[in-house]
Design an enzyme around this catalytic site. Sequence first.
Site, PDB file in Angstrom:
ATOM      1  N   ASN A   1      35.330  27.397  43.704  1.00 59.45           N
ATOM      2  CA  ASN A   1      35.264  28.634  44.492  1.00 59.45           C
ATOM      3  C   ASN A   1      33.799  28.889  44.788  1.00 59.45           C
ATOM      4  O   ASN A   1      33.057  29.329  43.918  1.00 59.45           O
ATOM      5  CB  ASN A   1      35.885  29.785  43.675  1.00 59.45           C
ATOM      6  CG  ASN A   1      35.652  31.137  44.335  1.00 59.45           C
ATOM      7  OD1 ASN A   1      35.307  31.208  45.519  1.00 59.45           O
ATOM      8  ND2 ASN A   1      35.841  32.207  43.573  1.00 59.45           N
TER       9      ASN A   1
ATOM     10  N   LYS B   1      32.499  31.048  46.674  1.00 57.69           N
ATOM     11  CA  LYS B   1      32.154  32.461  46.940  1.00 57.69           C
ATOM     12  C   LYS B   1      31.285  32.530  48.209  1.00 57.69           C
ATOM     13  O   LYS B   1      31.479  31.718  49.107  1.00 57.69           O
ATOM     14  CB  LYS B   1      31.492  33.095  45.719  1.00 57.69           C
ATOM     15  CG  LYS B   1      32.310  32.830  44.449  1.00 57.69           C
ATOM     16  CD  LYS B   1      31.902  33.654  43.269  1.00 57.69           C
ATOM     17  CE  LYS B   1      32.787  33.289  42.079  1.00 57.69           C
ATOM     18  NZ  LYS B   1      32.618  34.178  40.938  1.00 57.69           N
TER      19      LYS B   1
ATOM     20  N   HIS C   1      41.208  37.479  44.098  1.00 53.74           N
ATOM     21  CA  HIS C   1      40.095  37.252  43.167  1.00 53.74           C
ATOM     22  C   HIS C   1      39.552  38.618  42.723  1.00 53.74           C
ATOM     23  O   HIS C   1      39.522  39.562  43.511  1.00 53.74           O
ATOM     24  CB  HIS C   1      39.008  36.427  43.856  1.00 53.74           C
ATOM     25  CG  HIS C   1      37.941  35.992  42.905  1.00 53.74           C
ATOM     26  ND1 HIS C   1      36.936  36.833  42.488  1.00 53.74           N
ATOM     27  CD2 HIS C   1      37.752  34.817  42.253  1.00 53.74           C
ATOM     28  CE1 HIS C   1      36.164  36.181  41.623  1.00 53.74           C
ATOM     29  NE2 HIS C   1      36.641  34.969  41.457  1.00 53.74           N
TER      30      HIS C   1
ATOM     31  N   GLU D   1      36.705  39.748  42.392  1.00 55.86           N
ATOM     32  CA  GLU D   1      35.623  40.304  43.217  1.00 55.86           C
ATOM     33  C   GLU D   1      36.195  40.992  44.457  1.00 55.86           C
ATOM     34  O   GLU D   1      35.670  41.986  44.935  1.00 55.86           O
ATOM     35  CB  GLU D   1      34.635  39.189  43.598  1.00 55.86           C
ATOM     36  CG  GLU D   1      33.775  38.795  42.403  1.00 55.86           C
ATOM     37  CD  GLU D   1      33.340  37.345  42.392  1.00 55.86           C
ATOM     38  OE1 GLU D   1      33.385  36.679  43.431  1.00 55.86           O
ATOM     39  OE2 GLU D   1      32.949  36.874  41.298  1.00 55.86           O
TER      40      GLU D   1
ATOM     41  N   GLU E   1      41.786  34.608  35.226  1.00 50.09           N
ATOM     42  CA  GLU E   1      40.328  34.749  35.191  1.00 50.09           C
ATOM     43  C   GLU E   1      39.967  36.081  34.548  1.00 50.09           C
ATOM     44  O   GLU E   1      39.921  37.110  35.234  1.00 50.09           O
ATOM     45  CB  GLU E   1      39.767  34.708  36.619  1.00 50.09           C
ATOM     46  CG  GLU E   1      39.976  33.396  37.326  1.00 50.09           C
ATOM     47  CD  GLU E   1      38.899  33.159  38.362  1.00 50.09           C
ATOM     48  OE1 GLU E   1      38.268  32.104  38.312  1.00 50.09           O
ATOM     49  OE2 GLU E   1      38.667  34.045  39.203  1.00 50.09           O
TER      50      GLU E   1
ATOM     51  N   GLY F   1      31.206  34.590  35.867  1.00 52.02           N
ATOM     52  CA  GLY F   1      29.785  34.629  36.202  1.00 52.02           C
ATOM     53  C   GLY F   1      28.911  35.168  35.082  1.00 52.02           C
ATOM     54  O   GLY F   1      27.735  35.458  35.281  1.00 52.02           O
TER      55      GLY F   1
ATOM     56  N   SER G   1      33.307  31.157  33.907  1.00 50.05           N
ATOM     57  CA  SER G   1      32.236  30.403  33.239  1.00 50.05           C
ATOM     58  C   SER G   1      32.701  29.054  32.712  1.00 50.05           C
ATOM     59  O   SER G   1      32.258  28.607  31.641  1.00 50.05           O
ATOM     60  CB  SER G   1      31.585  31.233  32.120  1.00 50.05           C
ATOM     61  OG  SER G   1      31.015  32.411  32.657  1.00 50.05           O
TER      62      SER G   1
HETATM   63  P1  PGA Z   1      32.363  31.419  37.428  1.00 51.86           P
HETATM   64  O1  PGA Z   1      33.377  32.044  38.521  1.00 51.86           O
HETATM   65  O2  PGA Z   1      32.833  30.034  37.151  1.00 51.86           O
HETATM   66  O3  PGA Z   1      31.018  31.470  38.093  1.00 51.86           O
HETATM   67  O4  PGA Z   1      32.449  32.304  36.223  1.00 51.86           O
HETATM   68  C1  PGA Z   1      34.740  31.758  38.464  1.00 51.86           C
HETATM   69  C2  PGA Z   1      35.423  32.470  39.593  1.00 51.86           C
HETATM   70  O5  PGA Z   1      35.035  33.599  39.911  1.00 51.86           O
HETATM   71  O6  PGA Z   1      36.369  31.932  40.211  1.00 51.86           O
END
Ligand code: PGA
Length: 248
Positions: free
Chosen positions: A9, A11, A94, A96, A166, A172, A211
């Site tokens: 992903n 982003k 997601h 976010e 998630e 993140g 992460s």
């Molecule tokens: P990350 O993000 O691996 O940077 O923690 C995962 C995601 O948001 O899909």
Amino acid sequence: MRNKIIIGNWKMNKTPSQTESFLQEILPKIKQSSSVVVFCVPFTNLDIASKLLKGTKANLGAQNISWQDSGAYTGEISGAMLKELSVSYALIGHSERRQYFGETDTTVNQRTVAAHRHNIIPVVCVGETLQERQSGNAQDIVTNQIKQALKDITPEQAQNTIVAYEPIWAIGTGVTASANDAQEMLKHIRKQLNNLYGDIADKMHLLYGGSATAANAQELLSQPDLDGLLVGGASLKVEDFSTMANIV
Ligand code: PGA
């Protein structure tokens, strides 16, 4: 046996020209991967990515999909638009998007229904906040997200639906859920899916995200209910993501 899936992903990262050089570099390195590899790139990169992925085993994904098919919906991208660019997966809900862009369980459900209408595999993201986990509500929160996201989804469609767990506190942050915690929640999710769809739940792919890195991928992937990874930060680096794709 469910095969493994690794989804990057990106982003809001990489321009079309950066996408071109990234894919040119990584594709030869993941040629031998036995897993399904998916790149969820920004909308503006779908065109170039679709050209570069043509004829390879890697798949193209979007980071969202409209619940409408066309019309006066400024800023939205429809399933038909994605399909014409060979998009076969779409991230939906997601955290976010839920946090910053008003995504709700209802819109997540509408987008999931729309994805199936266009034969795009929805990757439905669910997960709890740190506060929800600490207060012991994580499983209830996730159960509710799943039930609402999959409303009106038929068993046949469910089989082609991916659920990505998630935990928001792990995205993140560098704090990964322990392999045991991830497994515990994914087992719970599969149980909920079994309540909804019976044995089909055993065929559905459940991913972990938050992460995930080249360093912890192996341990996470050894969990019985974990069928793959949804990778943010580490998917932007050729070495990290190709290593992960090859571990899978
Ligand atoms: P990350 O993000 O691996 O940077 O923690 C995962 C995601 O948001 O899909």
